[in-house]
Design an enzyme around this catalytic site. Structure first.
Site, PDB file in Angstrom:
ATOM      1  N   HIS A 176      -4.356  -4.272  -2.324  1.00 25.79           N
ATOM      2  CA  HIS A 176      -4.720  -3.958  -0.940  1.00 25.79           C
ATOM      3  C   HIS A 176      -4.923  -2.460  -0.695  1.00 25.79           C
ATOM      4  CE1 HIS A 176      -2.857  -8.039   0.513  1.00 25.79           C
ATOM      5  NE2 HIS A 176      -4.033  -8.179  -0.051  1.00 25.79           N
ATOM      6  N   VAL A 193       0.836  -1.199   0.000  1.00 29.21           N
ATOM      7  CA  VAL A 193       0.000   0.000   0.000  1.00 29.21           C
ATOM      8  C   VAL A 193       0.874   1.253   0.000  1.00 29.21           C
ATOM      9  CG1 VAL A 193      -1.917  -1.185   1.156  1.00 29.21           C
ATOM     10  CG2 VAL A 193      -0.186  -0.039   2.561  1.00 29.21           C
ATOM     11  N   THR A 214       7.250 -11.651  -0.841  1.00 27.49           N
ATOM     12  CA  THR A 214       6.010 -11.878  -0.086  1.00 27.49           C
ATOM     13  C   THR A 214       6.092 -13.203   0.664  1.00 27.49           C
ATOM     14  OG1 THR A 214       3.620 -12.248  -0.218  1.00 27.49           O
ATOM     15  CG2 THR A 214       4.859 -12.712  -2.220  1.00 27.49           C
TER      16      THR A 214
HETATM   17  P1  OAD Z   1       5.249 -10.085   4.750  1.00 25.20           P
HETATM   18  O1  OAD Z   1       5.779  -9.104   5.730  1.00 25.20           O
HETATM   19  O2  OAD Z   1       4.309 -11.110   5.217  1.00 25.20           O
HETATM   20  O3  OAD Z   1       6.458 -10.843   4.060  1.00 25.20           O
HETATM   21  C1  OAD Z   1       7.591 -10.149   3.639  1.00 25.20           C
HETATM   22  C2  OAD Z   1       8.485 -11.130   2.923  1.00 25.20           C
HETATM   23  O4  OAD Z   1       9.543 -10.387   2.345  1.00 25.20           O
HETATM   24  C3  OAD Z   1       9.103 -12.201   3.817  1.00 25.20           C
HETATM   25  O5  OAD Z   1       8.860 -13.465   3.239  1.00 25.20           O
HETATM   26  C4  OAD Z   1      10.590 -11.852   3.806  1.00 25.20           C
HETATM   27  O6  OAD Z   1      11.406 -13.009   3.842  1.00 25.20           O
HETATM   28  C5  OAD Z   1      10.737 -11.144   2.479  1.00 25.20           C
HETATM   29  N1  OAD Z   1      11.844 -10.180   2.384  1.00 25.20           N
HETATM   30  C6  OAD Z   1      12.459  -9.487   3.372  1.00 25.20           C
HETATM   31  N2  OAD Z   1      13.406  -8.680   2.865  1.00 25.20           N
HETATM   32  C7  OAD Z   1      13.419  -8.870   1.523  1.00 25.20           C
HETATM   33  C8  OAD Z   1      14.174  -8.324   0.445  1.00 25.20           C
HETATM   34  N3  OAD Z   1      15.127  -7.408   0.615  1.00 25.20           N
HETATM   35  N4  OAD Z   1      13.895  -8.771  -0.806  1.00 25.20           N
HETATM   36  C9  OAD Z   1      12.934  -9.695  -1.018  1.00 25.20           C
HETATM   37  N5  OAD Z   1      12.193 -10.234  -0.044  1.00 25.20           N
HETATM   38  C10 OAD Z   1      12.417  -9.827   1.220  1.00 25.20           C
HETATM   39  O7  OAD Z   1       4.628  -9.203   3.582  1.00 25.20           O
HETATM   40  P2  OAD Z   1       3.492  -9.601   2.535  1.00 25.20           P
HETATM   41  O8  OAD Z   1       3.679 -10.969   2.031  1.00 25.20           O
HETATM   42  O9  OAD Z   1       3.459  -8.495   1.553  1.00 25.20           O
HETATM   43  O10 OAD Z   1      -1.867  -6.733   4.027  1.00 25.20           O
HETATM   44  O11 OAD Z   1       2.211  -9.551   3.428  1.00 25.20           O
HETATM   45  C11 OAD Z   1       0.969  -9.745   2.816  1.00 25.20           C
HETATM   46  C12 OAD Z   1      -0.045  -8.844   3.404  1.00 25.20           C
HETATM   47  O12 OAD Z   1      -0.104  -9.039   4.814  1.00 25.20           O
HETATM   48  C13 OAD Z   1       0.261  -7.381   3.260  1.00 25.20           C
HETATM   49  O13 OAD Z   1      -0.168  -6.837   2.040  1.00 25.20           O
HETATM   50  C14 OAD Z   1      -0.490  -6.756   4.363  1.00 25.20           C
HETATM   51  C15 OAD Z   1      -0.275  -7.765   5.460  1.00 25.20           C
HETATM   52  O14 OAD Z   1      -1.294  -7.854   6.315  1.00 25.20           O
HETATM   53  C16 OAD Z   1      -2.535  -5.595   4.084  1.00 25.20           C
HETATM   54  O15 OAD Z   1      -2.028  -4.532   4.367  1.00 25.20           O
HETATM   55  C17 OAD Z   1      -3.959  -5.753   3.754  1.00 25.20           C
END
Ligand code: OAD
Ligand code: ZN
Length: 245
Positions: free
Chosen positions: A120, A104, A190
């Site tokens: 989102h 977002v 993600t």
């Molecule tokens: P998460 O915080 O769940 O996951 C972040 C991911 O990024 C993890 O798997 C990390 O290992 C990875 N990561 C960390 N640093 C990184 C880097 N430099 N390069 C690549 N990957 C890296 O985030 P989302 O999967 O986006 O929803 O979470 C999904 C949703 O949950 C979000 O959109 C949010 C949250 O609730 C809403 O806001 C509605």
């Protein structure tokens, strides 16, 4: 990397490509992720999925705003990183390129991506609880403005999809359609735990796409992917960039 020739061909042959991003792509910009490293964010003693929920909007909107204004305050000092910029560049290089994000934070747009399917919502938009009028906020207006809808006088809430809420249907449908039609699907930064967003990778796989994951950590999607880069988003995309002309 020993399988580079294979990847080169995959990229050269790809007519339609979808990229799904999550919080990890913005980590190198200084935006905290929600999960990762074996933990997840807690805000004032509450798990983030509780404060970011439809129930909290009903029961304590002030606290929800405090949480979102706190995040907006971090974001106002964050800029896109190389990973966002490479994806913005790719929009012009592929015949059919679709960028889908769960984020977002608006950083893809700031990096120059013209079309972003924001599953989102957007943290700098609010909407009226009553008449649903939407308001674009200034990044620097912290706390948020307006507090009250100028149309009907009701309170506004963040225009972000919260736990317990549906995704914007037309945005999701387009993301799903594009995922089902693409021949290359990248899933970047993600944890792949939140549906229906994570399910888009499954839609792509079922329909025959080649799946590439970029994440320093393993995720539930890893076993589905043809190739995983255990790297930061900017490192992996910089590597893959050489295959895109
Ligand atoms: P998460 O915080 O769940 O996951 C972040 C991911 O990024 C993890 O798997 C990390 O290992 C990875 N990561 C960390 N640093 C990184 C880097 N430099 N390069 C690549 N990957 C890296 O985030 P989302 O999967 O986006 O929803 O979470 C999904 C949703 O949950 C979000 O959109 C949010 C949250 O609730 C809403 O806001 C509605
Ligand atoms: Zn209103």
């Amino acid at each position: 990397m020993k399988d580079s020739p294979h990847l080169e061909k995959i990229f050269q042959d790809a007519r339609s490509i979808c990229v799904l991003t999550g919080a990890g792509i913005s980590a190198e910009s200084g935006v905290p992720t929600f999960r990762g490293g074996g933990g997840s964010v807690v805000w004032k003693g509450m798990p983030f999925d509780e404060i970011s929920s439809a129930r909290m909007v009903r029961e304590n909107l002030d606290e929800v705003w405090e949480w979102f204004d706190y995040r907006r305050n971090i974001l106002k000092d964050c800029s896109p990183n190389l990973a966002h910029y490479i994806l913005a560049e790719w929009e012009n290089k592929f015949f059919d390129f679709t960028l889908i994000t769960q984020n977002v934070d608006g950083l893809h747009t700031k990096a120059g991506s013209r079309k972003v399917l924001e599953l989102h919502g957007n943290i700098n938009r609010s909407r009226c609880l009553q008449c649903e009028k939407r308001f674009q906020m200034n990044e620097t207006d912290i706390p948020h403005k307006p507090e009250i809808c100028d149309e009907c006088g009701s309170r506004v809430r963040p225009d972000v999809v919260l736990f317990g809420e549906f995704l914007p249907i037309s945005v999701y449908q387009e993301a799903e359609r594009k995922s089902s039609q693409c021949d290359l699907f990248l899933i970047i930064g993600t944890s792949a735990l939140v549906y229906p967003a994570a399910g888009l990778a499954e839609v792509a796989k079922i329909n025959g796409a080649f799946l590439i994951e970029i994440n320093p950590e393993e995720t539930p999607m890893t076993s589905l992917c043809h190739k995983s880069f255990r790297m930061k988003a900017s490192q992996a995309l910089e590597f893959l960039r050489r295959f895109v002309r």
